[in-house]
Design an enzyme around this catalytic site. Structure first.
Site, short mmCIF file in Angstrom:
data_model
loop_
_atom_site.label_atom_id
_atom_site.label_comp_id
_atom_site.label_asym_id
_atom_site.label_seq_id
_atom_site.Cartn_x
_atom_site.Cartn_y
_atom_site.Cartn_z
N CYS A 494 0.81 -1.22 0.00
CA CYS A 494 0.00 0.00 0.00
C CYS A 494 0.85 1.27 0.00
CB CYS A 494 -0.96 0.00 1.18
SG CYS A 494 -0.16 -0.08 2.80
N HIS A 763 -1.64 1.40 7.20
CA HIS A 763 -2.19 1.29 5.84
C HIS A 763 -2.23 2.66 5.19
CE1 HIS A 763 -4.36 -0.25 2.47
NE2 HIS A 763 -5.43 0.47 2.73
#
Length: 848
Positions: A494, A763
């Site tokens: 990510c 994230h």
């Protein structure tokens, strides 16, 4: 009069005969549909049944508006009434999943006839629909299923296991849309209580059964059950029965003291309460403060799903050689033609090794279970909080718990957001893959698995030609928005997905790293990295709006090898690590030069903002943070950059210096440049002196760069509180130093915000601006959803989020008065989780 009166009836009858002949021909020769057939009048056409087709190949065709529409294989198509075929055999159809009308080429679709039309219409996944269509014999058996037939049914789309049941209803359930799709209503047998209906759907009663003992499913989640057993039979277990079960490295035994559904939890099925023979338990006989049975102490109690409990005496069961002993760790294997019992301790050891391997493969968005009976959830965070010496997982649970859970906080620190009482923090080694997703044997290395064969359903094409960013505005938004858009995430990618999306999607300011020709000093790794980034990632992202995870994995492998940096294929890295390595491998010049007073300039790819204690505003802007950081470090830009990447003040990924930061839509660098004409902050004349001490003076107006003309500097520093200040002359171009006043017009050196990289805990996501309008913003998440379990696939998503502009343009004073928890989701993530801000100069980008 009689002939005229009955002519419509005769015409209708004649038309029905023609339609019957055409229908028979189309069944035998489906592709005859490519020929134009006109059945007038219009009233007769209106009475025709809807003709459905299924695309057996993916194709692209023009829409009514002239734009190319891509249609995936397995899509359902409806023949458009009143539209004839063109001379080349194509004809107009409506794609039922998207409602777009497209010109269908020959030989890419087959007509659905009979019951298969309604059955397949209810299947929502195109690949599953096409696979089922190709199984003719199975489709014939499924078409023959009627009420009262015994079947096996998959309760949820995520579960791979099928349980027994009886069909109680067959037909459409969406009455409001007059749907022709066929849905099956099934009463569950041994899985009674794990359904979601009593036969009612949206207020309509289709059949009757006990609460949560029925399901409605499409044909792809059902199969005939040819076994003779009664599908509604349940395991026979009564209070007082002797039972045993498998637990870690032992097989405890005990007596049943409870056997029923848990209060208000019928959907979880029947549970068994056991009074153990030995103190190895952990249950006190209570459930949600309600006494289910009497247990002398928690060490002698255990509560388990009935499926995990085996009836009878353990020793007697082993003597009989029950097949269930496999569940107890006693496996049978053949050796020299004879069966031999494998050592139970050895089997337990192998199981423990498997568990340890599973833990290493668990990642963000993995679906897991903990405890026994199991609690199900999704991993939203993995890390090591303070005072912990091993990895901890933050789970978002499917159902809230009455105690022990939060809304994403752990020991006063927030790690993610979710609804109250649904965040559970446990040690990662206690998590195991969700057993409802079927067997997780043959777990694969996620790096090796990221290959074109396994990811063939998510593949993206290579684009050789240089592709500019998509058109700005609504057209660009439509091109990029939706599911399976952006860059697909895989195996901790990510940080890289979000950074690339910010850098290249809607701006060409960094395209120089894609276009520089190789020279004699460049090795093979340079050309490989440059071409991979250009043709497999940036060009496809701009042209098609999507990049497969296999392309990103290829880039990660090249960077890991060429940059001699381990971990880039599987570990979670920071964006600054990626940028540094990418610029080094591609031998890119720094984006800007920055100089400390009296020192040589230093080339930078990004600038990390740092702060001092004197900054008191609770919601600072990026403009204020940058000015304060440069003044404190006595730094200046040597010239205006075409691209500027700023890293927000925070310590790693967790500690943030400010709860909220407002990214400035426009960044003014005029007063932060060397040898640049600046205006006096008092009289707006030509500034010749600057004073860093005045910047830190809280009593002297708003916090911004302080520079003065000679006269104003003398007046300001006559104040007794400022007499100790040490103003210094500005370095100005020679032609300006001779001027007494500022020219009529000197342009400000400004940059526009085009992207923000955010991280909440572990994230990364991205916000990008897709047009000149301040409200044109998109939100990108490379792992927005997941298909499948541990070995499944992440699904990226790009979402319009114009509402964030209201908060970016809001006066900082007004923003200070807002509680971050009250902000809309996207605005909160942008303002509270900003990690890097990307700025560019549209005019300078043309030349640099």
């Amino acid at each position: 009069m009689l002939k005229t009166r009955y002519r419509p009836a005769l015409l209708t009858a004649r038309t029905s005969v023609i339609e019957g002949i055409v229908h028979k021909l189309s069944c035998s020769f489906p592709f005859l549909l490519t020929q134009a057939i006109d059945l007038s009048p219009t009233s007769a056409a209106a009475m025709k049944p809807r003709q459905l087709l299924i695309a057996v190949k993916s194709f692209a065709g023009p829409s009514k508006a002239g734009r190319e529409v891509k249609v995936a294989r397995g899509s359902l198509l409806c023949l458009e009434d009143g539209r004839g075929a063109s001379p080349d055999g194509t004809f107009w159809v409506r794609v039922m999943d998207t409602e777009k009308v497209v010109l269908l080429p020959p030989r890419v679709a087959v007509e659905l006839t009979g019951a298969s039309s309604g059955l397949l219409e209810a299947v929502t996944n195109g690949d599953e629909r096409l696979a089922l269509f190709k199984k003719e014999q199975l489709m014939q058996r499924l078409s023959a299923l009627r009420e009262g037939d015994q079947v096996r049914v998959q309760i949820t789309s995520a579960s791979g296991k099928k349980v027994r049941g009886i069909i109680r209803y067959r037909g459409p359930i969406d009455k409001s849309k007059h749907s022709t799709s066929i849905i099956f209503g099934v009463e569950l047998g041994s899985a009674a209580g794990k359904g979601f209906t009593d036969g009612t759907f949206k207020g309509h009663k289709f059949f009757s059964c006990r609460e949560n003992c029925g399901v409605f499913v499409p044909v792809n989640r059902i199969e005939p059950d040819d076994l003779p057993e009664d599908p509604l039979s349940t395991p026979e277990l009564e209070i007082g029965d002797r039972v045993f079960f498998k637990m870690d490295d032992s097989t405890p035994t005990g007596t049943v003291v409870y056997c029923d559904y848990l209060p208000k939890k019928q959907e979880t099925g029947v549970f068994v309460g056991i009074h153990l023979d030995k103190p190895v338990g952990s249950w006190d006989g209570l459930f949600r403060n309600r006494v289910l049975c009497h247990i002398p102490s928690p060490e002698y109690g255990m509560l388990l799903p009935i499926s995990k409990v085996h009836k009878g005496d353990l020793a007697a069961s082993r003597e009989r050689g029950d097949h269930k002993t496999k569940d107890l760790g006693v496996l049978k294997k053949k050796k020299n033609g004879e069966e031999e019992e494998e050592d139970e301790d050895e089997e337990d050891k192998e199981e423990e090794e498997d568990k340890q391997y599973n833990h290493h493969l668990l990642e963000i968005n993995s679906v897991v279970e903990v405890n026994d009976p199991p609690i199900y959830g999704v991993i939203r965070w993995i890390g090591e909080p303070p005072d912990e010496d091993e990895a901890v997982a933050g789970l978002e649970l499917e159902e809230p718990l009455p105690s022990g859970c939060t809304d994403g906080q752990y020991r006063g620190t927030r790690y993610f957001h979710c609804q109250p009482n649904k965040a559970l923090f446990v040690k990662l080694r206690h998590c195991r893959p969700d057993s409802r997703f079927g067997s997780l044997q043959n777990l694969e290395n996620p790096v090796l698995r990221c290959n074109p064969l396994d990811f063939r359903g998510y593949a993206s094409s290579r684009v050789e030609e240089d592709t500019p960013p998509p058109p700005l505005g609504d057209q660009g938004m439509e091109h990029l928005s939706g599911w399976k858009k952006g860059i697909q995430g895989h195996c901790n990618s990510c940080y890289l997905d979000a950074t690339l999306f910010c850098m290249f999607t809607f701006t060409s300011v960094l395209d120089s790293m894609l276009l520089r020709p190789a020279d004699k000093n460049d090795g093979p790794s340079y050309t490989e990295t440059r071409d991979l980034l250009r043709t497999e990632i940036v060009n496809p992202l701009r042209k098609n709006g999507y990049v497969c995870a296999t392309k990103i994995m290829a880039l990660r492998k090249v960077l890991e090898t060429a940059g001699h940096s381990s971990g880039f294929t599987h570990e979670e890295k920071d964006p600054e690590e990626f940028l540094t390595l990418l610029f080094r491998v591609l031998k890119m010049e720094p984006l800007f030069q920055i100089r400390s007073a009296g020192q040589d300039p230093h080339g930078c790819i990004f600038y990390q903002i740092f702060i001092e204690d004197h900054l008191t505003r609770t919601v600072p802007t990026v403009q204020e943070l940058l000015e304060g950081s440069l003044v404190t470090g006595d730094l200046k830009f040597t010239e205006a950059p075409s691209c500027l990447i700023l890293q927000m003040p925070r310590n790693g990924k967790n500690f943030k210096a400010f709860r909220t930061i407002q990214p400035s839509l426009e960044l003014d660098l005029t007063d932060l440049l060397e040898d640049s004409p600046r205006e006096c902050c008092v009289c707006q004349g030509l500034a010749v002196i600057e004073c860093p001490d005045c910047y830190r003076d809280h009593s002297f107006g708003a916090r911004h760069i302080k520079q003065f003309c000679k006269l104003c500097s003398q007046q300001v520093h006559k104040h007794r509180a400022r007499r100790s200040h040490q103003p210094r002359p500005l370095h100005l171009p020679e032609e300006l130093s001779r001027l007494a006043s500022l020219p009529d017009f000197i342009p400000r050196q400004t940059m526009q915000l085009f992207g923000v990289l955010c991280i909440e805990t572990s994230h990364y996501v991205a916000f990008t601006r897709h047009g000149p309008d301040v409200h044109q913003w998109l939100f990108f998440d490379s792992m927005a959803d997941r298909e499948g379990g541990l070995n499944g696939f992440n699904i990226p998503q790009v979402t319009p989020c114009s509402e964030v502009a209201d908060y970016l343009a809001m006066p900082p004073e007004a923003l200070q008065g807002l509680d971050p928890k009250s902000l809309p989701t996207y605005a909160r993530r942008l303002l509270c989780d900003a990690y890097m801000c990307f700025y560019h100069s549209p005019s300078l980008g043309l030349y640099k």
